[in-house]
Motif scaffolding. Sequence first.
Motif, short mmCIF file in Angstrom:
data_model
loop_
_atom_site.label_atom_id
_atom_site.label_comp_id
_atom_site.label_asym_id
_atom_site.label_seq_id
_atom_site.Cartn_x
_atom_site.Cartn_y
_atom_site.Cartn_z
N VAL A 1 38.92 21.58 46.22
CA VAL A 1 38.15 22.81 46.39
C VAL A 1 37.61 23.25 45.04
N LYS A 2 36.54 24.02 45.06
CA LYS A 2 35.94 24.52 43.83
C LYS A 2 36.64 25.78 43.35
N ASP A 3 36.93 26.69 44.27
CA ASP A 3 37.57 27.95 43.94
C ASP A 3 38.82 28.14 44.80
N SER A 4 39.77 28.93 44.28
CA SER A 4 40.98 29.19 45.05
C SER A 4 40.73 30.19 46.16
N GLY A 5 39.68 30.98 46.05
CA GLY A 5 39.33 31.98 47.04
C GLY A 5 37.94 32.52 46.78
N ASN A 6 37.56 33.56 47.49
CA ASN A 6 36.22 34.12 47.33
C ASN A 6 36.25 35.64 47.32
N ILE A 7 37.33 36.21 46.79
CA ILE A 7 37.46 37.66 46.81
C ILE A 7 36.44 38.33 45.89
N MET A 8 36.03 37.65 44.82
CA MET A 8 35.04 38.18 43.88
C MET A 8 33.77 37.35 43.96
N PRO A 9 32.67 37.93 44.41
CA PRO A 9 31.42 37.18 44.50
C PRO A 9 31.02 36.57 43.16
N GLY A 10 30.88 35.25 43.15
CA GLY A 10 30.48 34.57 41.93
C GLY A 10 31.62 34.27 40.97
N HIS A 11 32.84 34.72 41.26
CA HIS A 11 33.94 34.54 40.32
C HIS A 11 35.16 33.86 40.95
N GLY A 12 35.11 33.51 42.22
CA GLY A 12 36.24 32.84 42.83
C GLY A 12 37.30 33.79 43.32
N GLY A 13 38.56 33.30 43.33
CA GLY A 13 39.66 34.08 43.89
C GLY A 13 40.58 34.65 42.84
N PHE A 14 41.71 35.17 43.31
CA PHE A 14 42.68 35.78 42.41
C PHE A 14 43.27 34.75 41.44
N LEU A 15 43.61 33.57 41.93
CA LEU A 15 44.15 32.55 41.04
C LEU A 15 43.14 32.13 39.99
N ASP A 16 41.87 32.09 40.38
CA ASP A 16 40.83 31.73 39.42
C ASP A 16 40.75 32.74 38.28
N ARG A 17 40.95 34.01 38.60
CA ARG A 17 40.82 35.08 37.60
C ARG A 17 42.07 35.22 36.75
N PHE A 18 43.23 34.87 37.29
CA PHE A 18 44.48 35.16 36.58
C PHE A 18 45.30 33.90 36.29
N ASP A 19 44.69 32.73 36.37
CA ASP A 19 45.43 31.50 36.13
C ASP A 19 46.00 31.44 34.71
N SER A 20 45.24 31.91 33.73
CA SER A 20 45.72 31.90 32.35
C SER A 20 46.89 32.84 32.15
N LEU A 21 46.85 33.98 32.82
CA LEU A 21 47.90 34.98 32.69
C LEU A 21 49.22 34.49 33.26
N LEU A 22 49.16 33.61 34.25
CA LEU A 22 50.38 33.13 34.91
C LEU A 22 51.31 32.40 33.96
N LEU A 23 50.76 31.72 32.99
CA LEU A 23 51.60 31.00 32.04
C LEU A 23 51.80 31.81 30.75
N ALA A 24 50.80 32.60 30.37
CA ALA A 24 50.93 33.39 29.14
C ALA A 24 51.95 34.52 29.29
N ALA A 25 52.01 35.15 30.46
CA ALA A 25 52.88 36.30 30.66
C ALA A 25 54.36 35.99 30.43
N PRO A 26 54.92 34.91 31.01
CA PRO A 26 56.34 34.63 30.78
C PRO A 26 56.68 34.40 29.30
N PHE A 27 55.80 33.68 28.60
CA PHE A 27 56.09 33.41 27.18
C PHE A 27 55.93 34.68 26.34
N ALA A 28 54.99 35.54 26.72
CA ALA A 28 54.87 36.82 26.03
C ALA A 28 56.10 37.68 26.28
N TRP A 29 56.58 37.69 27.51
CA TRP A 29 57.79 38.46 27.85
C TRP A 29 58.98 37.97 27.04
#
Length: 294
Positions: free
Chosen positions: A257-285
């Motif tokens: 698939v191209k995008d994980s979802g389509n919640i944001m027109p032109g920007h994909g889904g939630f995972l597309d928008r926050f994929d970087s945060l998913l790994l950065a947040a634990p190490f920052a914590w």
Amino acid sequence: MKTFFTRTASALVFVAVMLGGILYTEFTFFLLFFLIGFFAFQEYFKLIRHIDADYNSISPVHKISAPLAGAAILCAFTGNSFPVLGVPLGLIGWWATVIFLLVMPLGEILFSKDFYLKNLGYSAIGLLYVIIPFGLLIHLRLNAINITYTPGNVGTAPGWLIPLLLIIFIWINDTMAYIVGSLIGKTPFAPTISPKKTIEGTVGGMVLAVATAAIYGHFWGSSYLSLQHWIVLASIAAIFGTIGDLIESKLKRMAGVKDSGNIMPGHGGFLDRFDSLLLAAPFAWIYVQSFMIY
């Protein structure tokens, strides 16, 4: 041109919602990331169903209890905040987490037509990959921390500071990586996962994100954080954010698939928008808990 305006409008709405949720109150922060985490978890399920058709055969009990377990975990990270009839939401969340984590495998074993142990593994990985990072962000927001902000001085950092900085540093890294890659990028970084990424763009984005944080931290940010904290947090956001982006890109490529979802027109889904945060947040914590708390 229509696509450009659509992307711009949705991006402006996205920024307004994010800033409002992060800065307004503790509850709006929790609600924002609770909803983001919940819907990102749903998108993860969809990707796994594309990757492995056997996941479509999970029992109805498993299908219901997995997202409920995710929601319960997010509530558990609120601790003593937001009492419900005098009982902290965090305590309710921990009890609900235990219940749904027990119900999920039992329901799968007893009620699935075709039992596959790997299906429980997919759900468990989803909880770790998607839910826990957002839970850690909620924990950072709701627990004010005493930190060293200048050598020899200790103060209380606002709870929204670290999560907001992570998001800003990730955005700077992504933007600078795109600009540098467009200008001088020639060497593919991970061609089988993300063909458009280049080594020049990736390194350039990281360097400029850290440099921006260092400059701001040196001249204007010392009243909030020590310079080394600005640099380390920006490095975490740039390095692990990039890895997080590649992980989600790999999942999408495996799912076809191209995008994980389509919640944001032109920007994909939630995972597309926050994929970087998913790994950065634990190490920052981990960094905050290990090196910033006084």
